[in-house]
Design an enzyme around this catalytic site. Structure first.
Site, PDB file in Angstrom:
ATOM      1  N   PHE A 138       0.843  -1.199   0.000  1.00 51.57           N
ATOM      2  CA  PHE A 138       0.000   0.000   0.000  1.00 51.57           C
ATOM      3  C   PHE A 138       0.876   1.246   0.000  1.00 51.57           C
ATOM      4  O   PHE A 138       0.492   2.288   0.509  1.00 51.57           O
ATOM      5  CB  PHE A 138      -0.902   0.022   1.248  1.00 51.57           C
ATOM      6  CG  PHE A 138      -1.927  -1.076   1.303  1.00 51.57           C
ATOM      7  CD1 PHE A 138      -2.322  -1.736   0.138  1.00 51.57           C
ATOM      8  CD2 PHE A 138      -2.515  -1.446   2.503  1.00 51.57           C
ATOM      9  CE1 PHE A 138      -3.278  -2.755   0.186  1.00 51.57           C
ATOM     10  CE2 PHE A 138      -3.467  -2.457   2.558  1.00 51.57           C
ATOM     11  CZ  PHE A 138      -3.844  -3.124   1.403  1.00 51.57           C
ATOM     12  N   CYS A 152       3.708   1.977  -2.659  1.00 44.01           N
ATOM     13  CA  CYS A 152       4.449   2.456  -3.828  1.00 44.01           C
ATOM     14  C   CYS A 152       3.922   3.826  -4.259  1.00 44.01           C
ATOM     15  O   CYS A 152       2.739   3.962  -4.571  1.00 44.01           O
ATOM     16  CB  CYS A 152       4.328   1.460  -4.971  1.00 44.01           C
ATOM     17  SG  CYS A 152       5.255   1.972  -6.424  1.00 44.01           S
ATOM     18  N   THR A 155       8.756   4.013   0.144  1.00 40.88           N
ATOM     19  CA  THR A 155       9.586   5.161  -0.229  1.00 40.88           C
ATOM     20  C   THR A 155       8.816   6.476  -0.116  1.00 40.88           C
ATOM     21  O   THR A 155       7.599   6.507  -0.136  1.00 40.88           O
ATOM     22  CB  THR A 155      10.111   5.006  -1.662  1.00 40.88           C
ATOM     23  OG1 THR A 155       8.993   4.769  -2.508  1.00 40.88           O
ATOM     24  CG2 THR A 155      11.089   3.853  -1.764  1.00 40.88           C
ATOM     25  N   CYS A 192      23.181  22.342  23.642  1.00 40.89           N
ATOM     26  CA  CYS A 192      22.450  22.015  22.404  1.00 40.89           C
ATOM     27  C   CYS A 192      23.094  20.872  21.621  1.00 40.89           C
ATOM     28  O   CYS A 192      22.481  20.318  20.725  1.00 40.89           O
ATOM     29  CB  CYS A 192      22.333  23.255  21.527  1.00 40.89           C
ATOM     30  SG  CYS A 192      23.875  23.770  20.763  1.00 40.89           S
TER      31      CYS A 192
END
Lengths: 423, 457
Positions: free
Chosen positions: A133, A135, A201, A382
């Site tokens: 589900f 690409c 991706t 930091c």
């Protein structure tokens, strides 16, 4: 030797290293080579109606000469007929019965289409199914892949259709191209998914050629967005895995994907809740043999830590991952420079001066030699100086004793509201 | 030694031996090396460069693919930066100061500098523009590193600059004095062209005192820069110095850069007297001219040698032999007047002399004979006293006196830079130092002339 065997929702593999559904798992020849090299499992390149691909397809992002810091592709699912793939899956499974073969599937969001393909792949002996589900290119334009993965109701419904007929575990592979991945992860769980895998991706354009002004890659002078993966996406993937792992509604195992290149990346994903990992870009960059060090390194790590099984580290860092509001506002670290290690490149000075709180001073010692010193009272801890420092051990971030008792933002807000209510 | 030499020395194709020894970085090497640079803040390499090249900046530009910008950054600070990338003793300067000496290994700054400037040479880049003319004229005597640098900066400040050069080509030491296999002539000639492109007039084959009088120059220009460098090698003052086969090292090296290479030294034995930069050049030239055996004789020890370590290593790799504490007593010729033998003394170091260095003294009765076919003298350089005196300048043994702040000589209209002011414990005889002095002189002239302008206005 630690026990590296892995079990994802009932799918067993000799180690937690799987090849992700991608170009390296396109054929029986490749998957068998991978298993010979040591990979524990492979998610076969997505099966569905064979497609036509373009040339070219891939592009990568180099960073300061380092190739494939990130990788972008516009290749689609398998370009080979289903029966050919099924035959090769059958042969591969027969040769490597102990290795996991998972069929990645993508069909139109229609119940009978899902039923049909699930039966056909299970007939050849796959160990599990992964529903693609995610690409983000090409297939999405046909209503599949990310297009269905971006709609929680479609994710849930399709998962349900698959579960109606599936006899093997069902993994739902999620797309990162959404605002909150836990929404679609929960939809998959509602649909009955046995596991989720992430990330697919990320929508991307790898670059623009500054001489031709073409996109990178381009197809006859035109480009379209692709999917981004490789080392650069690891922090994004790791966060999504962690968000799902710590969400009580996503109570299924997770297969971690996204920029995993070595055993260290793997350990991070496992600690953050992944049961196993899937790899593609690193294998595309270096070949299947990289798994040797992944196995070896993971083994050494577990041995050194005195941990007998890789399964024991899964999720061990999840409870350490929370919301910003639960972080202790009174915890303090400051930078301390070790002048005997420091090489005086002054990078910490200039980064603090230009980009943080101007508290690293350049001084001269009694012998006229320059040295750097942190004005700790102004240091906000930091980490920037220690990040830019090129020498290991030259800057330590040192914990300071508490001046006030620990208190998070949420506790603070709660205390304030209590006071407000009392008055 | 014979086998080692034959590996790279051709006895039939001498020209091949004089091609640049070191290959430039490949694009991939330059990319990797430039990305290794930390881009230090207030980087010590900049401080260590006599011309103050912004080294992290030019390296960053290589990494980013801005090679023109990189070359401009280098050449901006150092008008002979392409030559310097090859001849600078970088391990004593920029690379010696690199902070990575303390963690891994220093950046190959010289090689990267060469990479960027080679790109500019190859792509025929023109990096600078002349300034708006200010109506003032400056004459520069000598077109070596100091003169060229002064001329470049003056032209950018709007001066009309004329450079007088005694030789056929401009560039001075870089064009004529450094062996081709370390510095091919096209490199300094490109630097000369860069300066000419700014409108600087280069008048070659003109000698002060012979072709033009000093006063003509002084009278016709607003300022004069004396950048005449140094001259020939002085006489040893020993018997046999006029025999055939006795060479002046400066002329010896120059001959390999200006005329067809002669085969006269093939198979011969050469003794080089002295152990400075020029001695190394003369010795390695001899090897490349096919000499069978080359010895460097030095009256002191390796400790006192003025050649750089990298030069020493280079000579050793060429198979040059070093004979320390050895000085020539006389050169012996055959009946035809050719060098046949060199009689030497063994030396020992005595009390320190005026320069603080221990004085070498011959050991009584230590004389011995070396069979040689050629002797190359490399014991320093004389001064162009005639020119200095033609301008009527104060000097000490040919070292022109200058005010270090204003760069002015005893004649306030005449400035001096480079080797002509080197010596007596002042300065360094490096190309890069001369370049900086040239720049400083240009700024000093500008300061003086603008000040004068303001005062007279």
């Amino acid at each position: 030797m630690a026990d590296l065997r892995s079990n994802l929702a009932g799918i067993e593999s000799p180690n937690p290293f799987w090849l992700a559904s991608a170009p390296p798992t396109n054929s029986g020849y490749q998957v068998q080579r991978a298993f010979e090299a040591g990979w524990g499992g492979a998610v076969w390149k997505t099966l569905g109606e064979p497609i036509i691909n373009t040339t070219s397809r891939f592009a990568a992002v180099s960073f300061n000469g380092q190739r494939v810091a990130g990788f972008n592709n516009i290749e689609l699912i398998t370009d080979r007929p289903l029966h050919v793939n099924l035959k090769e899956i059958y042969e591969t499974k027969k040769r490597f019965p102990d290795h996991a073969i998972i069929a990645s599937l993508m069909v139109e969001p229609k119940r009978e289409k899902w039923h049909d393909i699930v039966k056909r792949v299970e007939d050849v002996g796959v160990d599990g199914l992964e529903l693609n589900f995610g690409c983000p290119h090409g297939m999405a334009e046909r209503g599949m892949g990310a297009a269905s993965g971006q709609q929680p109701d479609l994710v849930e419904a399709q998962t349900m259709w698959v579960k109606e007929v599936a006899e093997t575990p069902v993994i739902v592979k999620l797309t990162p191209n959404i605002t909150d991945i836990t929404v679609t992860a929960r939809a998959a769980v509602r649909g009955g998914a046995d596991a989720v895998s992430m990330i697919n991706t990320i929508n991307s354009l790898a670059g623009v050629d500054i001489d031709t002004w073409n996109t990178i890659p381009h197809v006859a002078g035109k480009g379209a967005h692709g999917g981004y993966c490789g080392p650069a996406v690891k922090p994004i993937a790791l966060n999504m895995v962690a968000e799902c792992a710590r969400n009580p509604d996503v109570h299924v195992p997770i297969s971690g994907i996204g920029g995993i290149s070595n055993w260290k990346d793997t350990v991070e994903f496992l600690l953050m809740g992944a049961t196993n990992v899937q790899v593609a870009t690193a294998a595309m960059h270096h070949g299947f043999s990289i798994v040797e060090d992944m196995i070896d390194g993971l083994n050494s790590y577990l041995d050194e830590k005195g941990i007998s099984s890789v399964r024991e580290i899964v999720g061990k860092s999840v409870e350490k991952y929370s919301d910003w509001g639960n972080l202790d506002l009174n915890y303090r670290v400051v930078a301390r420079i070790n002048n005997d290690v420091c090489i005086n490149c002054n990078k910490c000075h200039i980064s603090c001066e230009d980009a943080s709180h101007q508290c690293i001073e350049r001084l001269i010692d009694a012998n006229g030699e320059p040295y750097l010193q942190v004005r700790e009272e102004d240091c906000v801890g930091c980490n920037l100086c220690s990040i830019v420092c090129p020498v290991d051990g030259a800057i330590d971030m040192v914990e300071l004793p508490y001046e006030k008792p620990p208190m998070t933002w949420n506790e603070r807000q709660m205390a304030i509201s209590r006071l407000t209510n009392q008055s | 030694m014979g086998t080692k030499k034959s590996a790279f020395i051709s006895l039939t194709e001498l020209a091949r031996n004089f091609q640049e020894v070191k290959a430039g970085l490949t694009p991939a090497e330059a990319r990797d090396e430039s990305n290794r640079c930390l881009y230090c803040y207030d980087a010590p390499c900049i401080q260590a460069c006599p011309t103050g090249i912004n080294i992290p900046s030019f390296i960053k530009k290589i990494a980013s693919g801005n090679l023109k910008g990189s070359a401009r950054t280098i050449m901006e600070a150092n008008p002979v930066g392409a030559s310097c990338s090859r001849v600078c003793p970088t391990e004593e300067l920029c690379e010696g100061a690199c902070v990575l000496n303390h963690s891994t290994k220093p950046i190959r700054i010289g090689d990267l500098q060469r990479y960027a400037t080679d790109w500019a040479i190859k792509n025929e880049q023109s990096l600078f523009k002349p300034g708006e003319k200010n109506g003032r004229r400056v004459a520069i005597i000598g077109s070596g590193p100091a003169g060229l640098s002064a001329g470049r900066e003056l032209a950018r400040l709007g001066y009309e600059v004329t450079i007088f050069e005694a030789k056929d080509k401009a560039g001075g030491l870089n064009t004529y004095g450094i062996v081709s296999f370390r510095l091919p002539q096209e490199v300094p000639l490109w630097e000369v062209k860069q300066v000419e492109q700014l409108g600087v007039e280069m008048i070659t084959n003109v000698r002060v005192g012979a072709d033009i009088e000093a006063h003509e120059i002084t009278e016709n220009f607003d300022a004069v820069v004396l950048a005449i460098g140094m001259g020939k090698v002085p006489m040893l003052g020993i018997e046999g110095e006029d025999l055939a086969g006795v060479h002046d090292a400066i002329e010896f090296v120059e001959a390999t850069k200006t005329a067809d290479l002669k085969e006269g030294l093939v198979g011969k034995r050469v003794a080089v007297i002295g152990a400075g930069n020029t001695a190394i050049d003369a010795a390695t030239c001899s090897v490349r001219l096919g000499a069978a055996n080359v010895k460097i004789l030095y009256r002191r020890t390796q400790e006192e040698m003025t050649a750089y370590d990298f030069e020493y290593d280079f000579a050793k790799q060429d198979g040059v032999e070093f004979r320390w504490l050895t000085a020539p007593k006389r050169i012996i010729g055959d009946e035809k007047g050719n060098v046949k033998q060199l009689e030497c003394w063994r030396m020992e170091l005595g009390e320190p002399g005026a320069d603080g260095r221990r004085r070498p003294m011959p050991v009584e009765g230590s004389e011995f004979i070396l069979e040689v076919d050629a002797v190359v003298k490399a014991i320093g350089q004389t001064r162009h006293l005639d020119v200095i005196e033609a301008f009527g300048l104060e000097h000490h043994r040919g070292i022109v006196k200058v005010n270090l702040e204003t760069c002015q000589t005893s004649n306030p209209k005449i400035y001096a830079a480079g080797d002509v002011i080197f010596g007596d414990g002042h300065g360094e005889a490096m190309v890069v130092t001369a370049a900086q002095q040239g720049k400083d002189t240009a700024y000093a002239i500008h300061k003086q002339l603008t000040k004068a302008g303001i005062e007279s206005a």
